[in-house]
Design an enzyme around this catalytic site. Structure first.
Site, PDB file in Angstrom:
ATOM      1  N   LYS A 182       1.124  -1.388   0.270  1.00 39.68           N
ATOM      2  CA  LYS A 182      -0.129   0.313   0.141  1.00 39.68           C
ATOM      3  C   LYS A 182       1.035   1.367   0.374  1.00 39.68           C
ATOM      4  O   LYS A 182       2.188   0.979   0.494  1.00 39.68           O
ATOM      5  CB  LYS A 182      -0.811   0.101   1.154  1.00 39.68           C
ATOM      6  CG  LYS A 182      -0.138   0.040   2.598  1.00 39.68           C
ATOM      7  CD  LYS A 182       0.220   1.183   3.246  1.00 39.68           C
ATOM      8  CE  LYS A 182       1.122   1.171   4.500  1.00 39.68           C
ATOM      9  NZ  LYS A 182       1.365   2.437   4.846  1.00 39.68           N
ATOM     10  N   ASP A 190      -2.692  -1.408  10.173  1.00 40.92           N
ATOM     11  CA  ASP A 190      -2.678  -1.963   8.231  1.00 40.92           C
ATOM     12  C   ASP A 190      -2.976  -2.996   8.380  1.00 40.92           C
ATOM     13  O   ASP A 190      -3.113  -2.960   7.077  1.00 40.92           O
ATOM     14  CB  ASP A 190      -1.412  -1.429   8.014  1.00 40.92           C
ATOM     15  CG  ASP A 190      -0.482  -0.120   7.981  1.00 40.92           C
ATOM     16  OD1 ASP A 190      -1.722   0.451   8.529  1.00 40.92           O
ATOM     17  OD2 ASP A 190       0.150   0.489   8.407  1.00 40.92           O
ATOM     18  N   ALA A 240      10.136  -3.383   6.142  1.00 39.12           N
ATOM     19  CA  ALA A 240      10.145  -2.420   7.217  1.00 39.12           C
ATOM     20  C   ALA A 240      10.379  -1.209   5.765  1.00 39.12           C
ATOM     21  O   ALA A 240      11.678   0.280   6.701  1.00 39.12           O
ATOM     22  CB  ALA A 240      11.259  -2.292   7.784  1.00 39.12           C
ATOM     23  N   GLY A 241       9.364  -0.698   4.844  1.00 41.29           N
ATOM     24  CA  GLY A 241       9.704   0.131   4.401  1.00 41.29           C
ATOM     25  C   GLY A 241       8.335   1.334   4.354  1.00 41.29           C
ATOM     26  O   GLY A 241       8.570   1.597   3.697  1.00 41.29           O
ATOM     27  N   GLY A 242       7.692   1.104   4.759  1.00 44.49           N
ATOM     28  CA  GLY A 242       6.750   1.857   5.147  1.00 44.49           C
ATOM     29  C   GLY A 242       5.650   1.462   4.322  1.00 44.49           C
ATOM     30  O   GLY A 242       4.131   1.977   3.367  1.00 44.49           O
ATOM     31  N   MET A 243       5.496  -0.139   3.048  1.00 46.18           N
ATOM     32  CA  MET A 243       4.498  -0.280   2.718  1.00 46.18           C
ATOM     33  C   MET A 243       3.569  -1.536   2.682  1.00 46.18           C
ATOM     34  O   MET A 243       3.231  -2.109   2.556  1.00 46.18           O
ATOM     35  CB  MET A 243       5.428  -0.986   1.158  1.00 46.18           C
ATOM     36  CG  MET A 243       5.983   0.617   0.460  1.00 46.18           C
ATOM     37  SD  MET A 243       6.288  -0.004  -1.352  1.00 46.18           S
ATOM     38  CE  MET A 243       5.294   0.040  -2.008  1.00 46.18           C
ATOM     39  N   ALA A 244       3.475  -1.299   4.236  1.00 51.07           N
ATOM     40  CA  ALA A 244       2.501  -2.522   4.782  1.00 51.07           C
ATOM     41  C   ALA A 244       3.139  -4.171   4.191  1.00 51.07           C
ATOM     42  O   ALA A 244       2.176  -4.880   4.434  1.00 51.07           O
ATOM     43  CB  ALA A 244       1.488  -2.407   4.719  1.00 51.07           C
ATOM     44  N   GLY A 245       4.384  -3.777   4.337  1.00 48.70           N
ATOM     45  CA  GLY A 245       4.894  -4.979   4.122  1.00 48.70           C
ATOM     46  C   GLY A 245       4.229  -6.582   4.808  1.00 48.70           C
ATOM     47  O   GLY A 245       4.271  -7.586   4.625  1.00 48.70           O
ATOM     48  N   GLY A 246       4.897  -5.812   5.818  1.00 47.67           N
ATOM     49  CA  GLY A 246       4.248  -7.619   7.130  1.00 47.67           C
ATOM     50  C   GLY A 246       3.158  -7.127   7.387  1.00 47.67           C
ATOM     51  O   GLY A 246       2.530  -8.347   7.868  1.00 47.67           O
ATOM     52  N   SER A 247       2.706  -6.641   7.455  1.00 47.18           N
ATOM     53  CA  SER A 247       0.952  -6.316   7.754  1.00 47.18           C
ATOM     54  C   SER A 247       0.672  -7.418   6.546  1.00 47.18           C
ATOM     55  O   SER A 247      -0.457  -7.745   7.149  1.00 47.18           O
ATOM     56  CB  SER A 247       0.409  -4.819   7.415  1.00 47.18           C
ATOM     57  OG  SER A 247       0.803  -4.474   8.502  1.00 47.18           O
TER      58      SER A 247
END
Ligand code: C5P
Length: 299
Positions: free
Chosen positions: A12, A139, A99-106
């Site tokens: 996202k 997120d 950990a880039g602010g693109m919700a990869g973990g979410s």
């Protein structure tokens, strides 16, 4: 219970992230306009003797492969609700920056949840899945639904939004990651002596999304966490400038960063901006993607 279930989940970008003052619970009320973009992770769930996570792809050495991985927690929460053991092998294929602010973990958590629900035939309703997602992180519900949505509360209370066209993006991947709590902490520090207004969605921005109007969207993109992210990573200012110098309609930090996002007119402009960003030497990698993208989908 057999076979393998693979779920594809999008990244996202926050086209508007209006951040309120810290709440008593430490979270911040948001008006968070999420837009899913066509960069995807996949999560494959297969039966196993015990919960196990493996991963392949970009920067997987930086994601935990134990039960602290949000995907593992998703499997555990779903299993606990149904009184079964979370015995599953989750294999994550990573394409979303870590950990880039693109919700990869979410995204991985939402993917794991949908994959396990299908594999275990636990038959959760959409509401039950969204409820577990909200428990996993602010997120995560959006990663499940995709498209575009306004997130209120801490970002988990979603209202779907209409999107009237395709938006084209370039993303510049920065070296290393940024911790979301650290960025919110820096936001608190920077705003300590100021009045932080109630976060509200911008009507102009929602209209630009609805109309599929990239120029209007560019004029209204806003990330309230950007000053905090730039305070922690001042070198991102040069990356943002390299993108706008190359003709991007607008540039902003993606969520809590450090990935930066560039809205461009079309696929041709995306290639030009991507090449200029790489040539500038101010980022580690570039990615090109369109939005909106579908939410978590069983393949
Ligand atoms: O919800 P999630 O676990 O992703 O949040 C990670 C951290 O980000 C929280 O512990 C909190 O520090 C911060 N956060 C916040 N306000 C939000 C969302 C996240 O302060 N609305």
């Amino acid at each position: 219970m057999s076979g393998a279930i693979t779920v594809r989940v999008p990244a996202k970008v926050n086209v508007q992230l209006a951040v309120g003052a810290a709440r008593p619970d430490g979270f911040h009320d948001l008006a968070n306009v999420f837009l899913a973009v066509g960069l995807h992770d996949t999560v494959t769930a297969t039966p196993a003797d015990a919960l196990r996570i493996t991963a392949e792809g970009h920067d997987v050495d930086r994601i935990p492969l134990d039960r602290t991985n949000l995907a593992a927690r998703a499997a555990e929460l779903l299993a606990a609700r149904h009184g079964i053991a979370p015995d599953v092998h989750l294999h994550i294929t990573k394409d979303i920056p870590v950990a880039g602010g693109m919700a990869g973990g979410s995204a991985d958590a939402a993917g794991a949840l949908m994959a396990c629900d299908t594999l275990w035939s636990t038959g959760s309703s959409r509401e039950e899945l969204l409820d577990i997602c909200a428990e996993l992180g602010s997120d995560v519900p959006f990663s499940l639904v995709g498209g575009a949505a306004l997130g209120r509360g801490r970002g988990e209370l979603l209202t779907p939004l209409a999107v009237g066209g395709t938006f084209h993006w370039v993303f510049a991947v920065a070296p290393g990651g940024l911790s979301t709590p650290a960025v919110y902490g820096e936001f608190d520090r920077l705003t300590a002596d100021t009045h932080v207004p109630e976060p509200e969605a911008s009507p102009e921005l929602l209209a630009a999304l609805r109309d599929g109007d990239a120029t209007a969207l560019a004029a209204t993109l806003a990330n309230g966490l950007q000053p905090a992210a730039l305070s922690l990573r001042p070198e991102l200012t040069a990356t943002l400038k390299a993108g706008t110098d190359a003709g991007a309609l607008a540039a902003l930090v993606s969520g809590s960063g450090p990935t930066t996002a560039y809205l461009v007119e079309d696929a041709q402009a995306a290639e030009k901006v991507a090449q200029a960003l790489l040539a500038s030497g101010t980022c580690r990698a570039v990615r090109v993607a369109d939005s909106p993208a579908r939410g978590a989908t069983v393949l």
